[in-house]
Design a protein around this motif. Structure first.
Motif, short mmCIF file in Angstrom:
data_model
loop_
_atom_site.label_atom_id
_atom_site.label_comp_id
_atom_site.label_asym_id
_atom_site.label_seq_id
_atom_site.Cartn_x
_atom_site.Cartn_y
_atom_site.Cartn_z
N PHE A 185 -10.25 -2.70 0.99
CA PHE A 185 -9.17 -2.48 1.94
C PHE A 185 -9.66 -1.66 3.14
O PHE A 185 -10.61 -0.88 3.03
CB PHE A 185 -8.02 -1.69 1.29
CG PHE A 185 -7.54 -2.24 -0.01
CD1 PHE A 185 -6.52 -3.19 -0.04
CD2 PHE A 185 -8.10 -1.83 -1.21
CE1 PHE A 185 -6.06 -3.70 -1.25
CE2 PHE A 185 -7.66 -2.33 -2.42
CZ PHE A 185 -6.64 -3.27 -2.43
N THR A 186 -8.97 -1.83 4.26
CA THR A 186 -9.09 -0.93 5.39
C THR A 186 -7.73 -0.29 5.63
O THR A 186 -6.73 -1.00 5.77
CB THR A 186 -9.54 -1.65 6.67
OG1 THR A 186 -10.82 -2.26 6.45
CG2 THR A 186 -9.66 -0.67 7.83
N LEU A 187 -7.70 1.04 5.66
CA LEU A 187 -6.48 1.78 5.94
C LEU A 187 -6.50 2.21 7.40
O LEU A 187 -7.50 2.77 7.87
CB LEU A 187 -6.35 3.03 5.06
CG LEU A 187 -6.02 2.83 3.58
CD1 LEU A 187 -7.23 2.35 2.80
CD2 LEU A 187 -5.49 4.12 2.98
N TYR A 188 -5.41 1.97 8.10
CA TYR A 188 -5.27 2.37 9.50
C TYR A 188 -4.30 3.53 9.57
O TYR A 188 -3.14 3.41 9.14
CB TYR A 188 -4.78 1.20 10.34
CG TYR A 188 -5.75 0.03 10.37
CD1 TYR A 188 -6.71 -0.08 11.37
CD2 TYR A 188 -5.72 -0.95 9.37
CE1 TYR A 188 -7.60 -1.15 11.39
CE2 TYR A 188 -6.61 -2.01 9.38
CZ TYR A 188 -7.55 -2.11 10.39
OH TYR A 188 -8.43 -3.16 10.40
N LEU A 189 -4.77 4.66 10.10
CA LEU A 189 -3.96 5.88 10.16
C LEU A 189 -3.30 6.04 11.52
O LEU A 189 -3.76 5.48 12.51
CB LEU A 189 -4.83 7.09 9.85
CG LEU A 189 -5.67 7.03 8.57
CD1 LEU A 189 -6.40 8.34 8.35
CD2 LEU A 189 -4.82 6.68 7.37
N ASP A 190 -2.25 6.83 11.55
CA ASP A 190 -1.50 6.99 12.80
C ASP A 190 -2.23 7.81 13.85
O ASP A 190 -1.78 7.91 14.99
CB ASP A 190 -0.11 7.58 12.53
CG ASP A 190 -0.15 8.90 11.78
OD1 ASP A 190 -1.24 9.48 11.63
OD2 ASP A 190 0.92 9.35 11.33
N ASN A 191 -3.37 8.41 13.48
CA ASN A 191 -4.18 9.13 14.46
C ASN A 191 -5.33 8.28 15.01
O ASN A 191 -6.23 8.78 15.68
CB ASN A 191 -4.73 10.42 13.85
CG ASN A 191 -5.57 10.17 12.60
OD1 ASN A 191 -5.92 9.03 12.28
ND2 ASN A 191 -5.88 11.23 11.87
N GLY A 192 -5.29 6.98 14.69
CA GLY A 192 -6.32 6.06 15.17
C GLY A 192 -7.52 5.91 14.25
O GLY A 192 -8.39 5.07 14.48
N GLN A 193 -7.57 6.68 13.20
CA GLN A 193 -8.69 6.63 12.26
C GLN A 193 -8.57 5.43 11.34
O GLN A 193 -7.46 4.96 11.03
CB GLN A 193 -8.70 7.93 11.45
CG GLN A 193 -10.01 8.21 10.74
CD GLN A 193 -10.04 9.62 10.17
OE1 GLN A 193 -9.06 10.35 10.24
NE2 GLN A 193 -11.16 10.00 9.60
N GLU A 194 -9.71 4.92 10.90
CA GLU A 194 -9.75 3.83 9.92
C GLU A 194 -10.59 4.27 8.73
O GLU A 194 -11.61 4.94 8.89
CB GLU A 194 -10.36 2.57 10.53
CG GLU A 194 -9.57 1.99 11.69
CD GLU A 194 -10.26 0.79 12.31
OE1 GLU A 194 -11.19 0.24 11.69
OE2 GLU A 194 -9.88 0.41 13.44
N ILE A 195 -10.15 3.90 7.54
CA ILE A 195 -10.90 4.22 6.32
C ILE A 195 -11.10 2.93 5.53
O ILE A 195 -10.13 2.22 5.24
CB ILE A 195 -10.16 5.24 5.44
CG1 ILE A 195 -9.82 6.51 6.22
CG2 ILE A 195 -11.00 5.60 4.21
CD1 ILE A 195 -9.02 7.53 5.45
N LYS A 196 -12.33 2.66 5.17
CA LYS A 196 -12.64 1.51 4.32
C LYS A 196 -12.85 1.99 2.89
O LYS A 196 -13.52 2.99 2.65
CB LYS A 196 -13.89 0.80 4.83
CG LYS A 196 -13.71 0.19 6.22
CD LYS A 196 -14.98 -0.52 6.68
CE LYS A 196 -14.77 -1.18 8.04
NZ LYS A 196 -15.98 -1.89 8.52
#
Length: 465
Positions: A186-197
């Motif tokens: 998965f890729t998570l998209y955060l409300d601060n513009g950050q992405e986490i795989k």
């Protein structure tokens, strides 16, 4: 932007999410926790009774009963290792008439036996000897000696602190706006513009767990928010145990309990609502708490309160915990529907989630270098003396700076409160908040710590600080 592929990302910084993070930090894994609020313990984990339930009244053979049973075996070690204030005071369920006694005898005693929890019947004189404040109408009570009380703030923080010490990453002020599935996970998209795989996700988002689930197209359960209003008093009440009513079909009922950091707690109400963020209190709700508690302790309505607050617990459409892989993707593990026993069952829930991850394909290899104990924030050594900031709770400046230098430092006044106990006393912060703000400003100038309420940016806490 995050470039490293995480093994597991836990969504939710309450007591369940942090317990899971602590468990996973004992293995050779790259893990992170994301929480949309500026600090941990901002939801139901900060607004509950603080009771460690045995599960005597949990539905037999339910997942809730299973997790509570596992937790009973773990809490003794956890309180010692994680420095969690804990009092094994026991509880009694009061019967004031033959009908309530019959319910206890026909339902709760057999239920407790089915769940392997020791209980016993106390006669009227035994009840009043241990708890003189209880109503004279009591005819007896069910004693549950294994029930206890603890500090839910410390439990939540200590779970996360230990995980951070072991290398976990904790991202605060980081709400999730979208989740995309990928070949790696998965890729998570955060409300601060950050992405986490990440390869795996654990959904421990409390009342928002159904919304997180829908981000991958899973509509298998819904969460209804249920508000519970509480009153905190520092009146002297002659009870030594948690005083429980005979529950209703909707709620465990309104109880009276000692609090580990002082005073007594009365509540909660059980108010179903649509708003997942409405944790306001009302005159009607507070009166309901006092009226209900008056049936257990006649003097209840005369007590002066130092604080009223409300928490929102997650009521699941399934009627039980949801701890399993998503129907849409087995690498997405739910830890949802944890209604009123999340604190009590958190050790067992973490064990169950770890097993579900392993079944889903995650290799759990023990990290021999991982720590199992947290440092003691409230150091009683000679170095921990000096100016007293909170007179009500005798909290020193060094205790607050210790918190600011901990694995996951506070970013709000409430964060300082939950780590040190400052502002929890009779004045409710009226005397000490200005001093705490000065300390936060001073610390911020010297260490460039972005503080919520003083500065607006979220913080990322990297493990191993």
């Amino acid at each position: 932007m995050q470039k490293e592929l995480k093994d597991v990302v836990v969504i939710g910084g309450g007591v369940v999410g942090t317990a899971i993070l602590r468990k996973l930090s004992l293995y050779n894994l790259s893990i992170a926790l994301v929480e949309k609020q500026p600090d941990l313990c901002e939801g139901a984990s900060k607004a509950n009774s603080g009771i460690i339930h045995t599960g005597f009244d949990a539905p037999p053979n339910s997942l809730e009963a299973k997790c509570l049973k596992r937790s009973r075996e773990l809490w003794s070690d956890y309180t010692e290792q994680l420095k969690i204030p804990y009092i094994p005071c026991g509880a009694i369920m009061i019967a004031t008439n033959d009908e309530e006694k019959e319910i206890i005898e026909n339902k709760y005693i057999p239920n407790a036996e089915a769940n392997g929890v020791h209980v016993e019947w106390l006669d009227r004189d035994e009840v009043l000897e241990m708890n003189p404040a209880v109503t004279d109408e009591v005819i007896g009570a069910l004693s549950i000696p294994g029930e206890a009380i603890c500090d839910p703030f410390t439990a939540t923080r200590s779970y996360a602190d230990l995980a951070a010490i072991n290398g976990a990453e904790v991202l605060l002020g980081s709400g999730i706006v979208k989740i995309n599935e990928a070949d790696y996970g998965f890729t998570l998209y955060l409300d601060n513009g950050q992405e986490i795989k990440t390869r795996y996700i654990v959904n421990a988002a409390g009342v928002y767990s159904d919304q997180i689930s829908r981000m991958i197209g899973d509509n298998s359960f819904t969460i209804t928010p249920r508000k519970g209003q509480f009153i905190l008093t520092e009146e002297e009440i002659e009870i030594s145990q948690v005083i429980l009513p005979v529950p209703t079909a909707k709620s465990k009922g309104t109880l009276i309990s000692p609090v580990v950091f002082g005073g007594f707690l009365l509540g909660p109400t059980a108010e179903d609502q649509e708003d997942k963020e409405d944790n306001s209190t009302s005159a009607e709700g507070i009166n309901q708490v006092l009226t209900s508690c008056e049936k257990l302790i006649p003097e209840a309505k005369k007590y002066e309160t130092i604080r009223q607050f409300a928490g929102i617990r997650a009521v699941c459409s399934t009627g039980d915990y949801v701890i399993r892989p998503s129907e849409q993707n087995k690498q997405f593990i739910h830890a949802a529907g944890i209604r009123s026993t999340g604190l009590s069952a958190s050790p067992g829930i973490a064990e169950e989630v770890a097993e579900q991850l392993e079944i889903a394909g995650l290799k759990l290899e023990r990290n021999d270098a991982a720590k199992t104990e947290t440092p003691n924030l409230f150091d009683d050594s000679d170095e921990n003396v000096g100016e007293i900031i909170c007179l009500c709770r005798t909290i020193t400046k060094s205790e607050i700076t210790n918190a600011l230098e901990g694995p996951i430092p506070p970013t709000t006044i409430d964060g300082v409160k939950r780590r040190t106990g400052a502002t929890l006393g009779e004045c409710q912060g009226n005397c000490c908040i200005p001093k705490i703000m000065d300390i936060l400003n001073e610390y911020d100038l010297n260490h460039e710590l972005p503080l919520k309420g003083l500065k607006d940016s979220p913080i990322a806490v990297k493990g191993g600080r």
